[in-house]
Design an enzyme around this catalytic site. Structure first.
Site, PDB file in Angstrom:
ATOM      1  N   CYS A  73       0.820  -1.214   0.000  1.00  0.00           N
ATOM      2  CA  CYS A  73       0.000   0.000   0.000  1.00  0.00           C
ATOM      3  C   CYS A  73       0.854   1.264   0.000  1.00  0.00           C
ATOM      4  O   CYS A  73       0.344   2.351  -0.226  1.00  0.00           O
ATOM      5  CB  CYS A  73      -0.901   0.024   1.237  1.00  0.00           C
ATOM      6  SG  CYS A  73       0.043   0.299   2.770  1.00  0.00           S
ATOM      7  N   GLU A 103       0.002 -12.811  16.068  1.00  0.00           N
ATOM      8  CA  GLU A 103      -1.428 -13.124  16.112  1.00  0.00           C
ATOM      9  C   GLU A 103      -2.129 -12.800  17.437  1.00  0.00           C
ATOM     10  O   GLU A 103      -3.259 -12.314  17.423  1.00  0.00           O
ATOM     11  CB  GLU A 103      -1.634 -14.610  15.790  1.00  0.00           C
ATOM     12  CG  GLU A 103      -1.362 -14.945  14.347  1.00  0.00           C
ATOM     13  CD  GLU A 103      -1.292 -16.434  14.094  1.00  0.00           C
ATOM     14  OE1 GLU A 103      -0.369 -17.067  14.644  1.00  0.00           O
ATOM     15  OE2 GLU A 103      -2.133 -16.964  13.374  1.00  0.00           O
TER      16      GLU A 103
HETATM   17  S1  FES Z   1      -0.971  -3.207   3.193  1.00  0.00           S
HETATM   18 FE1  FES Z   1       0.006  -1.508   4.095  1.00  0.00          FE
HETATM   19  S2  FES Z   1       1.931  -2.309   4.628  1.00  0.00           S
HETATM   20 FE2  FES Z   1       0.868  -4.054   3.890  1.00  0.00          FE
END
Ligand code: FES
Ligand code: FES
Length: 1199
Positions: A115, A1132
């Site tokens: 992202c 997790e």
């Molecule tokens: S989706 Fe943002 S760092 Fe993986």
């Protein structure tokens, strides 16, 4: 196209004579230029991964305009004479990284990194525009952008890894303009390719309204839920839009409202509305009289926005009183009726009423709410809460003092929604550089877009592209598949199905520990979403389009009905077997525990749905045939070894003919485990068959439909307990929906029970069935089984508390383990007594987060706010992890540089960074004074199944530490080999450097490569992790919206290998948990086909949905004999702590139900079940859909 298309990308000029008009800017940049910064995350404008900066020049006024666009929606032909900047264009490894890249890297704001380039561009665009404003010049090095604006700039960008907090921290100290970063212009999801497109930007009359939410053309054509259309309807005008919430003139009021899953609006509204009222001055009784009014409503499940004319006519000429408003609402109910099958239709109708009420609330003197009349008992600013509905409330007695103890409480009321956070870490220097919060390896490359993911590898010569054709039916014979002709039929090449499996090969798409599954359905499909084959074409777009248009002929003759519920599976005894070694053990004597109980709750029900992984990079692979029946497959996978074995089986060749390479994965969360294997295998099969390279990059919809996700389940429990809240026995029956194949579902019972044991139930028994159904296969998703097990435990606690009218948190405390009961429940994993840090952590958290003071403040808040209610909850986690054998290999090259291979895959969790630190530490031990810093000498390289074998599976939170340990042992071998040489050299020439040692070792033929297969000691393969979280929420009773005001989280990380990386894991996991508990609605149709199949319908958390205040403390619990350098897992366990938000929401709903007990029914305040996810409709329904009417009715009685 009449003339050439001219534009620039990062300063490079392109002049194109011929362009396929359906080509998007993203496709062009990614396939025809050397730039890879813009990523394909969704292809529908919903994720921000493809954002670039577009600069346009106006030749007349000589102005350059710059704005961010989603390049996946932008047609290439629409950017004539424009300049495009991608993240590489801002800066790169050659020219130097841009400060934005450095900030993202330095603030640990990039994990998988997929992202990140889009985030950087959204922020850069906002900065650029802010700096063009006439705002006062900021000090050197600062921008004019505000913090709140910077947050909004990335509100349209999704990140599944970080939880956004580090991104927000990275972009602070800067300021920005008020528009969402992901532009809504461009092409909407099309189902076909066309040869002509008209760019509306070229017709000025059609682009007057462009910078707001919605699109008029789509509202008209596709019944798109446009906000703009509703606003225009209310305004009665086609031209002039006023800013929302503005009084146009003294006696004209205009307000807009929308309720959507995300506060900043990056989601389609459930209902939107716009009201324009012309009121005359107060009449003699002091009321406002309505002269004229427009009431427009849209998005509620009608084809277009509508005016509520009956209501308008009713109101005109009337003074607004509670009884008039009640009359208007009754008429409104008859008007706002969603179309049949509109989801949440009652909720939508109630929202329309809520908006009308909100509009009139400040105008009606009868509606002066109790909270408005409360005077502050103390003028201390800290003692004042100004609610966002304008209520000023004060505190009684000693509450001001308590409030002043509560750090930053009022910050949550900041209308700018600025996030604040605090991270507390106790460093450990014992193993430097292990334990240092060093920057994630490759973070700057990720930010600049230079990091190479599978789809960034340049396509080889003659490369073809594949797209899955999948079944839309749950159980049917496949009679045939036809393909419609597309506008470019010549580009669709062929179809590869089960008949194409080579001789000697098998139709196998996954060959795993628990069993195998078909690659393609042959003549019978067994679930919607099952792959039937792949279409091969000359481009990915043409392959996807051809696959979308496939016409599959189904026939259900002579078939039993499909199994589409776990109850059906039970009726038809359709189960998977759980291997005996994974069957969990009961604890204690259930009958005895039940006999000891004062009270019992029998057969209570809980239902939990699925969750989709939503990694930003969808499933992808590239297969290249090689000589002598060999094949090379680049796969975005968490388990290359399993992919290798499966491909070999499918192609009927030995495993040594199959090389699977994985460098990095753009987000995994379990979804790139077994579910990645059919993709790699299909790709390999096509390449093998066609003798040409074949690449597949699944579109988001196909990925969501085929990949399955978290296991849904139905739970039934019976619990016995004492009057003081101590539970004496719990029995749980669980029906797990595993889907059509077993995948790794065999681990679910063990994981669920392990998480369930977090409390001392006295006695615990269970019956867990893995149901085989005709749904897509469910696989491991972050915290598989543990998330559900932990939630069931919390549900039982809340139920018992409700039954006894006790505070749920005191029931939690009463049932927390002592060390003795912990030993009993977690035999073999509990560790030594000092390792049980949970009780102390809970006390510390309660104190640092002012839990008890806030509890009182919240009670007071709730007593004086009718339409907003708050809740707070404290939830612990006990999470068992298992260490698995892992290989590692360390080689030192002649120049002293070090290359490391590990079994684990870098999926964004920081594995490479930790391994790098461990290598530098372990080899650096040759110099006891620590004088040689080897960190920069170390490079971790891609996983290659023919170079390092037995790599296994990257899963279960422990791969980083296991890889570190394998590397440490390999380094120890090298250290042993080098030690005596070093000593003898030092004896001769005095102190020596690493370079000298290595060059001498080379000359003396010392083997400078060592590998290990680390197998953890049997007695210490599993251990427990502990943590706790306190969350506070505020529920808007009128809309059901929940704001997470604050979360404080404490987590025992042992001696963290890298606290920055672990913080990122903790926060990211927690926010993924928010998605599960609060907003991710995973829906299927009656055939089991996933219909939450894109960013428009499936809502993962965005920056505006995370806690407004988010404080995390990493506890360093010191030396742990049996852990890897005393570290503990972090990937997790923190995820399950997000249930604290769900529990806090439940508390807020209890307060609302008490307030409106006449609307929810007597004695029903606490006896309800809050569904998961607790979406706005769910919350509002529990608060009471008709509480506005009830409230007005009560008021009217006194008029
Ligand atoms: S989706 Fe943002 S760092 Fe993986
Ligand atoms: S890929 Fe363009 S917004 Fe998602």
């Amino acid at each position: 196209m009449a003339s050439k298309l001219v534009f620039a990308v990062n300063g490079e000029r392109f002049e194109l004579a011929e362009v396929d008009p359906s080509t998007t800017l993203l496709e062009f940049v990614r396939t025809q230029t050397r730039f890879r910064g813009p990523k394909l995350g969704c292809g529908e404008g919903g994720c921000g991964a493809c954002v670039v900066l577009l600069s346009t020049y106006h030749p007349v006024n000589e102005q350059v305009k710059e704005f961010s666009i989603s390049s996946c929606l932008t047609l290439l032909c629409s950017i004539n004479f424009c300049s495009v900047t991608t993240s590489e264009g801002l800066g790169n490894s050659e020219d130097g990284f841009h400060p934005i890249h450095q900030r993202f890297a330095g603030f640990h704001a990039s994990q998988c990194g997929f992202c990140t380039p889009g985030m950087c561009m959204s922020l850069f665009s906002a900065l650029t525009n802010a700096d063009k404003t006439s705002r006062p010049e900021p000090p050197g090095g600062f921008s004019k952008i505000t913090k709140g604006e910077a947050e909004k700039a990335i509100a349209g960008n999704l990140c599944r890894c970080t939880g956004y907090r580090p991104i927000v921290d990275g972009i602070k100290m800067q300021r920005f303009v008020d528009y969402l970063s992901v532009s809504g212009s461009g092409v909407y999801k099309e189902n076909d390719l066309y040869d002509k497109y008209i760019d509306l930007k070229g017709i000025p009359q059609l682009s007057v309204i462009r910078r707001d939410r919605g699109n008029l053309i789509m509202a008209q054509r596709s019944q798109f839920a446009s906000d703009v259309a509703t606003i225009l309807l209310a305004a009665g005008s086609t031209i002039c839009l006023q800013t929302a919430s503005e009084r146009l003139e003294a006696n004209i009021l205009f307000e807009t409202y929308r309720a959507a899953p995300r506060p900043l609006g990056n989601a389609i509204a459930y209902v939107n509305s716009a009201f324009l009222a012309h009121v005359t001055s107060y009449n003699i009784s002091g009321d406002l009289v309505i002269h004229n009014i427009h009431l427009a409503f849209g998005a509620y499940g009608s084809e277009h926005a509508v005016r509520a004319r009956k209501v308008e006519n009713f109101l005109v000429g009337k003074s607004v009183t509670a009884s008039v408003l009640l009359g208007a609402i009754k008429l409104l109910k008859e008007t706002i009726i969603p179309n049949e099958h509109t989801p949440h239709s009652k909720y939508r109708s109630s929202l329309a009423i809520a908006f009308l009420f909100k509009f009139f609330q400040p105008l009606v003197k009868d509606l002066s709410l109790p909270e408005k009349n409360i005077q502050m008992s103390n003028s201390s600013a800290a003692a004042t809460i100004e609610t966002s509905n304008g209520c000023i409330s004060g505190f009684a007695d000693d509450l001001p003092h308590k409030a002043s103890n509560v750090k930053q409480l009022d910050q949550v009321n900041n209308p700018d929604l600025i996030l604040s956070s605090e991270q507390t870490v106790e460093f450990c220097k014992d193993y430097h550089p292990v334990g240092d919060p060093i920057q994630k390896t490759g973070a700057e490359f990720q930010a600049s877009g230079e990091a190479i993911y599978v789809d960034d590898i340049p396509s080889p010569k003659y490369c073809l592209y594949g797209a899955f054709v999948y079944s839309r039916r749950p159980l049917a014979h496949i009679k045939g598949i036809k393909f419609k002709s597309t506008s470019s039929p010549q580009k669709a090449f062929t179809f590869i199905g089960a008949d194409d499996i080579p001789k000697g090969g098998q139709n196998v798409g996954l060959s795993g520990t628990f069993g195998t599954e078909y690659l393609f359905a042959h003549s019978l499909t067994e679930c919607a979403g099952q792959p039937l084959g792949i279409v091969i074409a000359e481009t990915q777009r043409h392959a996807s389009m051809a696959a979308k248009q496939a016409d599959v002929q189904y026939c259900t003759e002579n078939l039993e009905p499909p199994i589409l519920s776990v109850e059906d599976a039970v009726r038809r005894s359709s189960f998977f077997k759980v291997p005996p070694f994974l069957c969990p053990q009961k604890v204690g004597d259930l009958s005895k525990g039940m006999a000891e109980a004062d009270h019992k709750i029998l057969s209570a029900e809980v239902k939990l749905g699925s969750q989709y992984y939503f990694y930003m990079e969808t499933q992808t692979a590239l297969a290249i045939p090689d000589e002598d029946n060999c094949i090379l497959v680049y796969s975005s996978t968490q388990c290359p070894e399993i992919a290798q074995g499966t491909i070999a089986k499918c192609l009927g060749i030995p495993a040594h003919n199959v090389r699977v390479i994985t460098r990095r994965v753009g987000g995994g969360f379990g979804g790139k485990g077994p579910r990645s294997v059919p993709v790699a295998t299909a790709c390999a099969l096509a390449a093998f068959r066609l003798r040409r390279p074949v690449r597949m990059y699944l579109d988001r919809k196909t990925d969501m439909i085929m990949t399955g996700g978290r296991h849904p389940m139905h739970i039934n429990y019976s619990v016995g307990f004492k009057s003081d809240g101590k539970i004496t026995a719990l029995h749980v029956d669980i029906l797990v929906n595993a889907g059509i194949t077993i995948d790794v579902s065999g681990i679910i019972p063990h994981n669920m029970v392990s998480a369930l044991k977090k409390y001392n139930w006295g006695a615990l028994s269970f019956d867990i069935k893995l149901c085989k159904t005709n749904f897509s296969t469910k696989s491991a998703m972050r915290g598989p089984g543990e998330l559900q097990g932990s939630f069931i435990a919390e549900s039982v606690i809340e139920h018992v508390a409700s039954f006894l009218s006790m505070d749920a948190n005191s029931v939690r405390k009463k049932n927390l383990h002592t060390y003795d009961s912990l030993m009993l429940f977690y035999e073999g994993s509990a560790g030594d007594a000092p390792e049980y840090t949970l009780p102390a952590m809970i006390d510390e958290l309660a104190s640092s987060a002012s839990y008890f003071d806030r509890l009182e403040i919240i009670r007071h808040f709730n007593s004086c706010n009718k339409w907003r209610k708050r809740g707070i909850s404290l939830v612990p986690v006990v999470y068992q992890v298992v260490l698995r054998p892992t290989p590692g290999k360390v080689s030192v090259l002649t120049d002293g540089s070090i290359v490391v291979e590990v079994g684990g895959i870098e999926i964004g969790q920081g594995l490479w960074t930790k391994v790098k630190q461990m290598t530098a530490f372990a080899l650096g031990q040759l110099w006891v004074d620590g004088s040689q810093n080897l960190l920069d000498r170390v490079r971790i390289i891609q996983a290659d199944t023919l170079s390092l074998v037995q790599g296994g599976l990257t899963a279960g939170s422990t791969t980083s530490e296991a890889s570190c340990e394998a590397v440490r042992l390999s380094c120890n071998v090298l250290v042993d080999r080098l030690k005596s040489l070093k000593q003898s050299l030092e004896d001769k020439i005095g102190s020596i450097s690493w370079d000298t040692l290595i060059s001498q070792a080379n000359m003396q033929s010392v083997n400078l490569s060592a590998s290990t297969y680390w197998v953890p000691e049997y007695a210490s393969t599993s251990y427990l992790n502990f943590g706790a979280a306190i969350s506070e929420v505020e529920v808007d009773v009128l809309t059901g919206a929940t704001i997470i005001l604050r979360t404080d989280l404490i987590y025992d990380c042992g001696q963290s290998l890298n606290p920055a990386v672990d913080l990122g894991q903790i926060e990211g996991a927690f926010v993924q948990g928010i998605g599960f508990f609060m907003c991710e609605e995973h829906l299927e149709n009656s055939d089991g086909l996933v219909i939450s199949d894109g960013t428009w319908t499936y809502k993962i958390p965005t920056v505006d949905t995370i806690p407004r205040q988010f404080n995390v403390k990493l506890l360093n619990s010191g030396h742990h004999e049996k852990r890897v350098l005393s570290s503990k897992a972090s990937g997790e366990p923190p995820l399950v702590l997000a249930s604290s938000i769900h529990s806090a929401t439940r508390e807020a709903i209890i307060a609302a139900r008490m307030e409106f007990s006449s609307a929810t029914g007597p004695d029903s305040s606490t006896s309800f079940r809050l569904e998961v996810p607790a979406t706005m409709p769910v919350v509002k329904e529990l608060c009471g859909l008709d509480n506005v009417e009830k409230y007005l009715e009560n008021l009217s009685v006194f008029q």
